[in-house]
Design a protein around this motif. Structure first.
Motif, PDB file in Angstrom:
ATOM      1  N   GLY A 172      10.135 102.190  54.393  1.00  0.00           N
ATOM      2  CA  GLY A 172      10.815 103.306  54.309  1.00  0.00           C
ATOM      3  C   GLY A 172      10.466 104.877  54.298  1.00  0.00           C
ATOM      4  N   PRO A 173       9.761 104.811  52.746  1.00  0.00           N
ATOM      5  CA  PRO A 173       9.672 105.972  52.652  1.00  0.00           C
ATOM      6  C   PRO A 173       7.877 106.698  53.581  1.00  0.00           C
ATOM      7  CG  PRO A 173       8.234 104.597  51.370  1.00  0.00           C
ATOM      8  CD  PRO A 173       9.482 104.026  51.775  1.00  0.00           C
ATOM      9  N   ALA A 174       7.185 105.396  54.225  1.00  0.00           N
ATOM     10  CA  ALA A 174       5.858 106.078  54.913  1.00  0.00           C
ATOM     11  C   ALA A 174       7.111 105.925  55.976  1.00  0.00           C
ATOM     12  CB  ALA A 174       5.285 104.353  55.619  1.00  0.00           C
ATOM     13  N   ILE A 175       7.553 106.029  56.486  1.00  0.00           N
ATOM     14  CA  ILE A 175       8.479 106.750  57.732  1.00  0.00           C
ATOM     15  C   ILE A 175       9.299 107.962  57.194  1.00  0.00           C
ATOM     16  CG2 ILE A 175      10.394 106.941  59.395  1.00  0.00           C
ATOM     17  CD1 ILE A 175      10.655 103.340  59.668  1.00  0.00           C
ATOM     18  N   VAL A 179       8.065 110.847  59.609  1.00  0.00           N
ATOM     19  CA  VAL A 179       9.152 112.378  60.140  1.00  0.00           C
ATOM     20  C   VAL A 179       9.746 113.324  59.787  1.00  0.00           C
ATOM     21  CG1 VAL A 179       8.745 110.349  62.031  1.00  0.00           C
ATOM     22  CG2 VAL A 179      11.085 110.516  60.083  1.00  0.00           C
ATOM     23  N   VAL A 180      10.144 113.525  58.698  1.00  0.00           N
ATOM     24  CA  VAL A 180      11.109 113.876  58.181  1.00  0.00           C
ATOM     25  C   VAL A 180      10.732 115.411  58.238  1.00  0.00           C
ATOM     26  CG1 VAL A 180      10.226 114.417  55.627  1.00  0.00           C
ATOM     27  CG2 VAL A 180      12.883 114.590  56.241  1.00  0.00           C
ATOM     28  N   THR A 181       9.899 116.397  58.310  1.00  0.00           N
ATOM     29  CA  THR A 181       9.612 117.696  58.902  1.00  0.00           C
ATOM     30  C   THR A 181       9.354 117.474  60.079  1.00  0.00           C
ATOM     31  OG1 THR A 181       6.860 116.323  58.416  1.00  0.00           O
ATOM     32  CG2 THR A 181       8.143 117.267  56.596  1.00  0.00           C
ATOM     33  N   ALA A 290       7.830 110.724  48.820  1.00  0.00           N
ATOM     34  CA  ALA A 290       7.823 109.709  49.171  1.00  0.00           C
ATOM     35  C   ALA A 290       6.742 109.277  49.609  1.00  0.00           C
ATOM     36  CB  ALA A 290       8.113 110.069  51.051  1.00  0.00           C
ATOM     37  N   MET A 291       5.661 109.835  48.884  1.00  0.00           N
ATOM     38  CA  MET A 291       3.904 109.511  48.715  1.00  0.00           C
ATOM     39  C   MET A 291       4.108 108.066  47.677  1.00  0.00           C
ATOM     40  SD  MET A 291       2.191 112.591  50.089  1.00  0.00           S
ATOM     41  CE  MET A 291       0.010 111.421  49.535  1.00  0.00           C
ATOM     42  N   SER A 297       5.494 100.572  46.538  1.00  0.00           N
ATOM     43  CA  SER A 297       5.876  99.810  47.511  1.00  0.00           C
ATOM     44  C   SER A 297       4.208  99.062  47.492  1.00  0.00           C
ATOM     45  CB  SER A 297       6.259  99.898  48.543  1.00  0.00           C
ATOM     46  OG  SER A 297       8.167 101.052  48.318  1.00  0.00           O
ATOM     47  N   VAL A 298       3.488  99.458  48.115  1.00  0.00           N
ATOM     48  CA  VAL A 298       2.038  98.794  47.934  1.00  0.00           C
ATOM     49  C   VAL A 298       2.097  98.150  46.650  1.00  0.00           C
ATOM     50  CG1 VAL A 298      -0.446  99.102  48.487  1.00  0.00           C
ATOM     51  CG2 VAL A 298       0.787 100.527  49.131  1.00  0.00           C
ATOM     52  N   PHE A 299       1.844  98.422  45.704  1.00  0.00           N
ATOM     53  CA  PHE A 299       1.114  97.977  44.567  1.00  0.00           C
ATOM     54  C   PHE A 299       2.512  96.594  44.573  1.00  0.00           C
ATOM     55  CE2 PHE A 299      -1.457 101.909  44.548  1.00  0.00           C
ATOM     56  CZ  PHE A 299      -2.849 100.793  44.339  1.00  0.00           C
ATOM     57  N   THR A 300       3.783  97.098  44.041  1.00  0.00           N
ATOM     58  CA  THR A 300       4.818  95.599  43.833  1.00  0.00           C
ATOM     59  C   THR A 300       4.594  95.055  45.242  1.00  0.00           C
ATOM     60  OG1 THR A 300       6.099  97.593  43.439  1.00  0.00           O
ATOM     61  CG2 THR A 300       6.816  95.618  43.300  1.00  0.00           C
TER      62      THR A 300
END
Length: 449
Positions: A172-175, A179-181, A290-291, A297-300
């Motif tokens: 989710g945050p990667a997308i 793309v948000v900007t 988002a970052m 998410s990566v560590f979790t």
């Protein structure tokens, strides 16, 4: 595809997963459906969360306590409505109704954002709605999981199922950050609506149909209709709040969650101040959030896949619960001493990683020893009204302390005894959960799924 190939793929999948999680053959399908369901929920939410946090700062950090209060009031209004649904409909009926309602509201916000209706009031309503949406759909998800899995299974499997949500929190945050900007918020909202519908289909596959029989972990057969899955849960509209008041165990869970909420709110307000002073553009703020979400998410995901399912069965729920007070104390100290964006990001990633990967699955195991009315009604009230009530009260306390000239370092010192109480409460809840689990084992000789 032939049945032979399908069985072969199923056996290979089961073998590979057994290297990561202690799952039995008959638990494989429900575990994967639960993980997929949570993946869709959190990937959709994390598409919207950076936008929520960025829009929430349009009017400055001084409004955050009002937004938290508004969220609490909306939650307070929704609980009786949800209580009505739970009392009159079965889970197979009220879960689709609730999820479809949120899908429609997502599409409405998509239309508003698509026509560039970004007034301060639109931003405020969006902030409150996202906060309500996330807690509600996730609370229903864990209620269903507590209804479908036993206490022992929860200790072994909830970590992996939570990893499905973490994977969604990774995508989710990667997308959103990428793309948000360029594509704007409309694409994010449409994708979130689609993911919520897919999550609903996972629920249909997981939740037992009326008359369906399933194997227990001892290899016995349990008729799920004996648990009343095809019938309404019953009880009063405000039954969840009444059940909480009457149960010291549920009140203990409330206290744990209130301390968690207070700590999160204090850190969230300080985060808003630091980010506002560092970034002037809304898109840049959304990108930072988002970052951070991506790093969490990566560590979790790594901890959930390789540690959670082994930690709780070996060391118990108490150790898993006490992790959060410990890491919270460290995070507060770091930000109080070095109030920079970099340190803030490290503190948030560390704290939220251990919360999502270890403490949250342990909190959900606490509900597996309760009856069905408490799992749906009391749990929903705790996850929504109690949690957001804690946010609202903590928000006003934070604003009052700031008005008195007490900075985040002072708040950190004031929180030390509360963190000690939080740790002691973790051990108390663990002991009570063990007692209730032993009592339920004496009451029945079968377990679920």
């Amino acid at each position: 595809m032939s049945a032979h190939i399908i069985n072969r793929l199923r056996n290979v999948t089961a073998f590979l997963l057994s290297r990561v999680v202690n799952v039995r053959a008959h638990e494989l399908r429900p575990m994967l459906l639960g993980a997929s369901w949570f993946f869709c929920l959190l990937s959709g939410y994390y598409l919207l969360r950076p936008l929520r946090d960025a829009l929430g700062l349009l009017s400055g950090t001084g409004e955050l306590q009002w937004l938290f209060t508004a969220t609490f009031l909306v939650m307070l209004a929704i609980v009786p409505l949800f209580g009505t649904l739970v009392s009159r409909l079965s889970p197979r009926q009220f879960v689709p109704l609730a999820y479809r309602f949120f899908i429609v509201t997502i599409l409405i916000f998509s239309a508003l954002l698509g026509t560039d209706v970004k007034t301060a009031w639109t931003a405020r309503i969006f902030f409150v709605w996202i906060s309500v949406f996330n807690l509600f759909v996730v609370s229903v998800f864990w209620s269903v999981l507590a209804d479908c899995f036993s206490n022992a299974q929860g200790r072994r499997l909830f970590g992996f199922i939570a990893a499905g949500g973490t994977a969604g929190g990774l995508i989710g945050p990667a997308i959103a950050a990428s793309v948000v900007t360029t594509l704007g918020p409309v694409v994010l909202t449409l994708c979130a609506a689609l993911l919520l519908e897919v999550a609903l289909q996972c629920f249909h596959g997981l939740y037992p149909k009326p008359g369906q029989t399933i194997a227990t972990i001892e290899g016995e057969i349990e008729d799920v209709t004996a648990r009343g899955n095809s019938t309404p849960i019953g009880g009063g509209v405000l039954g969840g709040l009444l059940l909480i008041v009457q149960s010291p165990y549920l009140l203990g869970i409330c206290a744990y969650l209130l301390l968690h909420s207070a700590a999160s709110t204090f850190l969230y307000f300080e985060q808003g101040r630091i980010v506002t002073e560092t970034f002037q553009d809304t898109a840049e703020r959304a990108r930072f959030f988002a970052m951070v979400d991506f790093g969490v998410s990566v560590f979790t995901l790594g901890v959930q896949l390789f540690a959670t399912g082994r930690l709780m069965p070996r060391f118990g729920v108490g150790v898993a619960l006490i992790v959060l007070p410990f890491i919270t104390a460290m995070s507060f100290g770091m930000v109080a001493i070095w109030p920079t964006v970099g340190v803030l990001a490290i503190a948030q990633i560390a704290r939220r990683t251990l919360d999502y990967s270890i403490a949250r699955p342990a909190r959900e195991v606490l509900f597996t020893v309760l009856d069905r009315e408490k799992k749906y009604k009391a749990k929903n009230a705790i996850d929504t009204v109690v949690y957001r009530g804690g946010d609202a009260v903590s928000g006003w306390i934070s604003s009052a302390l700031t008005a008195l000239g007490i900075g985040f370092a002072g708040i950190t010192l004031l929180c030390i005894p509360l963190i000690g109480l939080w740790a002691a409460l973790s051990l108390w809840l663990s002991r009570n959960q063990e007692r209730q689990h032993k009592f339920s084992q004496e009451e029945t000789s079968t377990v679920k799924i």
